[in-house]
Design a protein around this motif. Structure first.
Motif, PDB file in Angstrom:
ATOM      1  N   ASN A 147      -3.548 -20.755   9.764  1.00  0.00           N
ATOM      2  CA  ASN A 147      -2.506 -20.770   8.750  1.00  0.00           C
ATOM      3  C   ASN A 147      -2.155 -19.420   8.136  1.00  0.00           C
ATOM      4  N   ARG A 148      -2.759 -18.348   8.608  1.00  0.00           N
ATOM      5  CA  ARG A 148      -2.477 -17.038   8.025  1.00  0.00           C
ATOM      6  C   ARG A 148      -2.091 -16.055   9.106  1.00  0.00           C
ATOM      7  N   ARG A 149      -1.179 -15.156   8.748  1.00  0.00           N
ATOM      8  CA  ARG A 149      -0.868 -14.112   9.709  1.00  0.00           C
ATOM      9  C   ARG A 149      -1.631 -12.848   9.335  1.00  0.00           C
ATOM     10  N   GLY A 150      -1.521 -11.845  10.192  1.00  0.00           N
ATOM     11  CA  GLY A 150      -2.268 -10.618   9.953  1.00  0.00           C
ATOM     12  C   GLY A 150      -3.670 -10.735  10.529  1.00  0.00           C
ATOM     13  N   TYR A 151      -4.484  -9.732  10.243  1.00  0.00           N
ATOM     14  CA  TYR A 151      -5.836  -9.714  10.798  1.00  0.00           C
ATOM     15  C   TYR A 151      -6.809 -10.374   9.827  1.00  0.00           C
ATOM     16  N   THR A 161      -3.200  -7.829   2.777  1.00  0.00           N
ATOM     17  CA  THR A 161      -3.640  -8.328   4.075  1.00  0.00           C
ATOM     18  C   THR A 161      -3.744  -7.165   5.055  1.00  0.00           C
ATOM     19  N   PHE A 162      -4.835  -7.154   5.810  1.00  0.00           N
ATOM     20  CA  PHE A 162      -5.009  -6.102   6.800  1.00  0.00           C
ATOM     21  C   PHE A 162      -4.311  -6.485   8.105  1.00  0.00           C
ATOM     22  N   HIS A 163      -3.446  -5.588   8.593  1.00  0.00           N
ATOM     23  CA  HIS A 163      -2.802  -5.780   9.895  1.00  0.00           C
ATOM     24  C   HIS A 163      -3.345  -4.721  10.834  1.00  0.00           C
ATOM     25  N   GLN A 164      -4.095  -5.174  11.817  1.00  0.00           N
ATOM     26  CA  GLN A 164      -4.778  -4.210  12.662  1.00  0.00           C
ATOM     27  C   GLN A 164      -3.829  -3.444  13.574  1.00  0.00           C
ATOM     28  N   GLY A 165      -2.866  -4.168  14.144  1.00  0.00           N
ATOM     29  CA  GLY A 165      -1.931  -3.529  15.069  1.00  0.00           C
ATOM     30  C   GLY A 165      -1.244  -2.339  14.409  1.00  0.00           C
ATOM     31  N   LEU A 166      -0.927  -2.485  13.143  1.00  0.00           N
ATOM     32  CA  LEU A 166      -0.237  -1.430  12.413  1.00  0.00           C
ATOM     33  C   LEU A 166      -1.213  -0.505  11.705  1.00  0.00           C
ATOM     34  N   GLN A 167      -2.487  -0.885  11.668  1.00  0.00           N
ATOM     35  CA  GLN A 167      -3.497  -0.183  10.864  1.00  0.00           C
ATOM     36  C   GLN A 167      -2.997  -0.033   9.429  1.00  0.00           C
ATOM     37  N   GLN A 168      -2.502  -1.156   8.883  1.00  0.00           N
ATOM     38  CA  GLN A 168      -1.917  -1.108   7.553  1.00  0.00           C
ATOM     39  C   GLN A 168      -2.456  -2.231   6.693  1.00  0.00           C
ATOM     40  N   LEU A 169      -2.385  -1.978   5.386  1.00  0.00           N
ATOM     41  CA  LEU A 169      -2.595  -3.043   4.418  1.00  0.00           C
ATOM     42  C   LEU A 169      -1.208  -3.454   3.942  1.00  0.00           C
ATOM     43  N   HIS A 221       2.091  -9.664   1.377  1.00  0.00           N
ATOM     44  CA  HIS A 221       2.974 -10.673   1.963  1.00  0.00           C
ATOM     45  C   HIS A 221       3.979 -11.223   0.950  1.00  0.00           C
ATOM     46  N   TYR A 222       3.887 -10.737  -0.277  1.00  0.00           N
ATOM     47  CA  TYR A 222       4.856 -11.185  -1.276  1.00  0.00           C
ATOM     48  C   TYR A 222       6.017 -10.215  -1.446  1.00  0.00           C
ATOM     49  N   CYS A 223       5.714  -8.911  -1.446  1.00  0.00           N
ATOM     50  CA  CYS A 223       6.797  -7.963  -1.733  1.00  0.00           C
ATOM     51  C   CYS A 223       7.033  -6.984  -0.591  1.00  0.00           C
ATOM     52  N   GLY A 224       6.164  -6.988   0.426  1.00  0.00           N
ATOM     53  CA  GLY A 224       6.393  -6.090   1.557  1.00  0.00           C
ATOM     54  C   GLY A 224       5.767  -4.716   1.370  1.00  0.00           C
ATOM     55  N   TYR A 225       5.147  -4.462   0.216  1.00  0.00           N
ATOM     56  CA  TYR A 225       4.467  -3.177   0.012  1.00  0.00           C
ATOM     57  C   TYR A 225       3.433  -2.965   1.125  1.00  0.00           C
ATOM     58  N   HIS A 226       3.318  -1.729   1.618  1.00  0.00           N
ATOM     59  CA  HIS A 226       2.291  -1.474   2.629  1.00  0.00           C
ATOM     60  C   HIS A 226       1.838  -0.028   2.591  1.00  0.00           C
ATOM     61  N   ARG A 227       0.631   0.179   3.029  1.00  0.00           N
ATOM     62  CA  ARG A 227       0.125   1.547   3.152  1.00  0.00           C
ATOM     63  C   ARG A 227      -0.916   1.571   4.270  1.00  0.00           C
ATOM     64  N   ALA A 228      -1.221   2.769   4.749  1.00  0.00           N
ATOM     65  CA  ALA A 228      -2.224   2.886   5.804  1.00  0.00           C
ATOM     66  C   ALA A 228      -3.576   2.458   5.240  1.00  0.00           C
ATOM     67  N   LEU A 229      -4.392   1.886   6.076  1.00  0.00           N
ATOM     68  CA  LEU A 229      -5.734   1.489   5.639  1.00  0.00           C
ATOM     69  C   LEU A 229      -6.541   2.758   5.394  1.00  0.00           C
ATOM     70  N   ALA A 268     -17.690   4.637   2.739  1.00  0.00           N
ATOM     71  CA  ALA A 268     -16.951   4.182   3.923  1.00  0.00           C
ATOM     72  C   ALA A 268     -17.484   2.822   4.349  1.00  0.00           C
ATOM     73  N   THR A 269     -17.419   1.857   3.459  1.00  0.00           N
ATOM     74  CA  THR A 269     -18.029   0.554   3.739  1.00  0.00           C
ATOM     75  C   THR A 269     -17.020  -0.578   3.570  1.00  0.00           C
ATOM     76  N   LEU A 270     -15.809  -0.347   4.010  1.00  0.00           N
ATOM     77  CA  LEU A 270     -14.804  -1.405   3.895  1.00  0.00           C
ATOM     78  C   LEU A 270     -14.991  -2.424   5.006  1.00  0.00           C
ATOM     79  N   ASP A 271     -14.867  -3.669   4.630  1.00  0.00           N
ATOM     80  CA  ASP A 271     -15.017  -4.743   5.611  1.00  0.00           C
ATOM     81  C   ASP A 271     -13.907  -5.768   5.358  1.00  0.00           C
ATOM     82  N   THR A 272     -13.709  -6.681   6.316  1.00  0.00           N
ATOM     83  CA  THR A 272     -12.661  -7.685   6.098  1.00  0.00           C
ATOM     84  C   THR A 272     -13.286  -9.040   5.815  1.00  0.00           C
ATOM     85  N   LYS A 273     -12.514  -9.876   5.131  1.00  0.00           N
ATOM     86  CA  LYS A 273     -12.957 -11.239   4.814  1.00  0.00           C
ATOM     87  C   LYS A 273     -11.844 -12.202   5.201  1.00  0.00           C
ATOM     88  N   GLY A 274     -12.218 -13.327   5.741  1.00  0.00           N
ATOM     89  CA  GLY A 274     -11.200 -14.286   6.167  1.00  0.00           C
ATOM     90  C   GLY A 274     -10.552 -13.792   7.451  1.00  0.00           C
TER      91      GLY A 274
END
Ligand code: ADP
Ligand code: ZN
Length: 818
Positions: free
Chosen positions: A515-519, A542-550, A553-561, A571-577
């Motif tokens: 039910n969710r898009r993105g990584y 939401t993390f999008h791996q293909g784009l290497q972006q965060l 999904h509400y306003c379209g704001y994005h930046r590089a991870l 340097a201990t960032l991890d993903t959840k869900g």
């Protein structure tokens, strides 16, 4: 005598404006025609004439219209009546309905942005000097506003010039979506032309008597070609022939077969000629058709409640045929543009060029052309297949309305106004036009089934899949157990992995639903627990791996991870869900030999993106399709052996009075994609709640059980269909202001409606695009007048607006909030 017209503007104004016209203009104008008018200081708008009269306005000096734009009305009396109903029922202005209803190409105004049409080769000869001037300016500037073009040509009346350019296809409006994918080549196979004549073919078959496999391949090829004018894909051939690729390869090498490439999107389907009759119906379908007709006779909308793949679409075909034979038009609504792709092919095979598709991905000019066809009521657009906005087309003689998958939420427009429900508005349209309506679903919405039970709607039922195909077998997979026993690989249980392997071995395809898009919906720092959120909204990125972006999904704001946590610097960032992107990635690792595709908002933005994915899947160039809700809605694939639901729990735990109804619908629908024609399909649902009542009802196909329980709860807690709901949302940049305004509004409502008022409450996402939201729910019991209730709300809003610190708060009504 003075001459005036009342003009409706496509902006949210409470009233129409009065303009003065010359006696000559007065003589030719009719309601429903467009005029170009000045508005405000220097604005140009396209307005719609609603009436003609001789009384000057009291509060202001009437201005003159610039120009009359139509010779005949663009909008008919039926449409105006529907608009008025929508504006009053859904508590919005007529101008907002006008703006939604009419294609942008008809509504040019000073702010409209115009671009050259990139699809059309330059043909300078057919342009006038002035037109050529505009085209040249566009070439240099890329985009120009209508007001800029007006300055450039030194004309106030620039609209007719632009309309001409639009009609010639030279320009387009900027908001139109562009086709943004590279056409893909696909491989096809055919008999080598040397064997096209009958004697040559005979000789060939004779020479192959001792090569049964090759003979088999040729016969299979003929079989595939039969009755369709669509080329045969190599891939399809390999699958159907049941022979290995090597046999086909050998035949290509020997010059018996020929392989060639075509651009995928240029394949033509069903020629313009009317080609066939609807299929003969089986007994159950005949009975359903008879019940539908009976309800039509009683003037009632009718619910066609048929399990997935029972042949609802085939029943519609018969209704459409009858309607066309009477010389009338059909409106066929579907909830999702994705569905139009498949249905168009099916409908065109029967009704040829009479079928036309209408949706928001078409260019403004395409939509404008269709508008005119529908208005003329000719052959060309007798069957309109479209998403919700198609109901605004100016039907000249509407004879039938079909609302397929009537339970789908996407029929309700959330933003902007009008927040209408296309199913309900279509029922209203049909009743105004005297046309019958059929609502189809395998999982009717609780309110529609309720209406059918009460006899307000007719009812037709189909319990069996066509052709004796069994409904898929549904199995629940207990995730907590699978984790405990260490049987998980990524997000795939052993059971699911086995299921996929088996399906692939059998040459069948797989659909996986998440039910969710993105990584991953959340990124979290393992050291400090910080999760990056959107700076403008109250959500995690939401993390999008293909784009290497965060991405938000509400306003379209994005930046590089970022490489390090912004809070603690580790340097201990991890993903959840997990989202669809991650599912696809894991698939590649687990099933390296299988090809997969993804269908979600991220992969379907281009104009033909849906079609491309669906076609690839139909042609079996893709083994596994991963997707969000998009894969649940009525798609008809013949070869799907397994549907996997990656995680059902987020659907179960959604905080909404409809959560369980929706969960039942979604899972039943996605399950229904399995085994539609071939041997029985299989569905695996991964969940931490294998004993949940709803999941049991899904797995046993117990619609009545679900309905009974939901209705009981709605009666207990008073929700639709037992009461009506109006959601009132207050919105402002300042948290405190919304807080105060919402309390004031709710208190005023309580004085009138007492216990029927819920809230105010902050929704789960309280801030979107830097605007805070607070909601009030108003319940309207049966017997309480809806118009009177709305009037009371409007009066409260007037007092609210009279308080200066509240004036800047936006008040948004959502009638029949779903
Ligand atoms: P639904 O709309 O209820 O999901 P469809 O109309 O798509 O079902 O039917 C499922 C499949 O069965 C389709 O491939 C359809 O062509 C086929 N089918 C259904 N009814 C008939 C019929 N009477 N004759 C031939 N094929 C049928
Ligand atoms: Zn945001």
């Amino acid at each position: 005598m003075e001459y005036f017209i009342e003009v409706l503007l496509p902006i949210p104004l409470e009233r129409n404006f009065t303009y003065s016209v010359t006696p000559g203009q007065f003589g030719i104008l009719q309601p429903g025609m467009r005029v170009a008018i000045p508005f405000g200081k220097a604005k140009l708008y396209t307005g719609l004439v609603v009436s003609l009269h001789h009384s000057p306005p009291v509060a202001y000096e009437a201005r003159e219209v610039y120009q009359v734009l139509d010779e005949t009305p663009l909008v008919g009396e039926l449409q105006l009546r529907l608009w008025k109903w929508i504006a009053s029922y859904y508590m919005c202005t007529l101008g907002e309905v006008f703006r939604t209803a009419v294609p942008g190409a008809f509504l040019l105004e000073s702010e409209t942005r115009v671009v050259r049409n990139p699809d059309v080769a330059e043909d300078g000869d057919s342009l006038t000097e002035e037109e050529a001037l505009v085209m040249e300016a566009l070439e240099h500037q890329g985009v120009l506003k209508v007001s800029q073009i007006s300055e450039l040509t030194d004309r106030k009346n620039v609209l007719p010039l632009l309309h001409r350019l639009l009609r010639k296809g030279a320009i387009d409006l900027q908001e139109a979506l562009r086709e943004d994918y590279q056409p893909k080549k696909a491989r096809f196979v055919r008999l080598h032309p040397t064997y096209e004549s009958d004697p040559a073919l005979e000789r060939l078959l004779e020479s192959l008597t001792r090569a049964p496999k090759q003979t088999q391949v040729i016969l299979q090829l003929f079989q595939l070609q039969q009755g369709r004018d669509k080329p045969v894909r190599s891939r399809e051939m390999e699958d159907r022939a049941g022979t290995s690729r090597s046999v086909i390869r050998a035949m290509i090498d020997k010059g018996i077969l020929q392989e060639y490439e075509l651009q995928q999107d240029r394949i033509s389907y069903g020629g313009p000629a009317e080609t066939g009759e609807p299929a003969a119906l089986n007994e159950e379908q005949e009975e359903a058709l008879a019940s539908v007709r009976q309800a039509f006779g009683q003037g009632k909308p009718v619910l066609l409640h048929g399990v997935t793949s029972s042949g609802k679409t085939e029943v519609y075909h018969h209704l459409i045929r009858e309607c066309l034979d009477r010389g009338k038009q059909v409106l066929y609504l579907v909830p999702e543009i994705a569905l139009t792709a498949q249905l168009t092919h099916r409908l065109q095979a029967l009704f040829g060029a009479r079928v036309a598709v209408f949706h928001s991905r078409q260019s403004q000019q395409e939509r404008a052309e269709l508008w005119q066809h529908v208005q003329r009521g000719g052959e060309k657009a007798a069957v309109i297949l479209g998403a919700r906005s198609a109901l605004f087309l100016p039907f000249a003689r509407l004879g039938l309305v079909i609302v397929d998958e009537e339970h789908e939420n996407s029929y309700k427009q959330f933003d902007p106004a009008p927040r209408y429900h296309a199913r309900d508005a279509a029922i209203m349209l049909a009743s105004m036009a005297g046309a019958p309506v059929v609502l189809g679903s395998a999982t009717p919405s609780v309110e529609t089934y309720y209406n059918a039970q009460k006899g307000k709607f007719g009812y037709a039922r189909m319990q069996r899949r066509f052709g004796g195909v069994l409904l898929p077998e549904i199995e629940l997979v207990d995730l907590s157990q699978a984790y405990r026993k260490k049987q998980m690989k990524g997000h795939f249980s052993q059971r699911l992995r086995e299921g996929i392997s088996l399906a692939l071995q059998e040459g069948r395809q797989v659909i996986l639903f998440q039910n969710r898009r993105g990584y991953a919906p959340v990124v979290e720092c393992l050291s400090c627990g910080h999760s990056p959120g959107c700076p403008h909204c109250d959500v995690t990125l939401t993390f999008h791996q293909g784009l290497q972006q965060l991405r938000c999904h509400y306003c379209g704001y994005h930046r590089a991870l970022e490489a390090r946590c912004q809070a603690c610097g580790n340097a201990t960032l991890d993903t959840k869900g997990f989202g669809t992107e991650q599912v696809e990635e894991e698939l590649k690792e687990l099933f390296p030999g299988a090809t997969s595709a993804r269908m979600d908002l991220d992969t379907t933005r281009g104009k033909y993106a849906f079609e491309r994915i669906i076609e690839q899947f139909e042609a079996r160039e893709v083994d596994i399709l991963v997707g969000t809700q998009m894969v649940t809605k009525g798609l008809d694939f013949g070869n799907v052996g397994l549907v996997g639901i990656m995680n059902a729990d987020s659907l179960l735990n959604f905080p909404h009075f409809r959560a369980h109804e929706r969960c039942f619908q979604l899972l039943t629908q996605v399950a229904g994609r399995a085994g539609r024609t071939a041997p029985r399909g299989k569905v695996l649902i991964q969940t931490y709640n294998p004993h949940h009542q709803i999941l049991k009802q899904v797995s046993t196909g117990d619609y009545q059980g679900m309905f009974g329980e939901q209705l009981y709860e709605r009666e207990q807690f008073r929700y639709p269909p037992v009461v009506r709901l109006i959601k009132i949302t207050l919105r402002h940049r300042e948290w405190g202001r919304v807080e105060e305004g919402a309390s004031w509004f709710a208190k005023s409502l309580r004085m009138l409606f007492d216990r029927e008022v819920l809230g105010p409450e902050f929704p789960p996402v309280a801030r979107i695009r830097n605007q805070y939201h607070k909601q009030i729910l108003l319940k309207i019991p049966p017997g309480q007048s809806l118009p009177k209730t709305k009037n009371s709300i409007k009066r409260i809003e007037q007092s609210f607006d009279a308080i200066s610190r509240f004036r800047s708060i936006r008040v948004i009504y959502n009638v029949d909030y779903i």
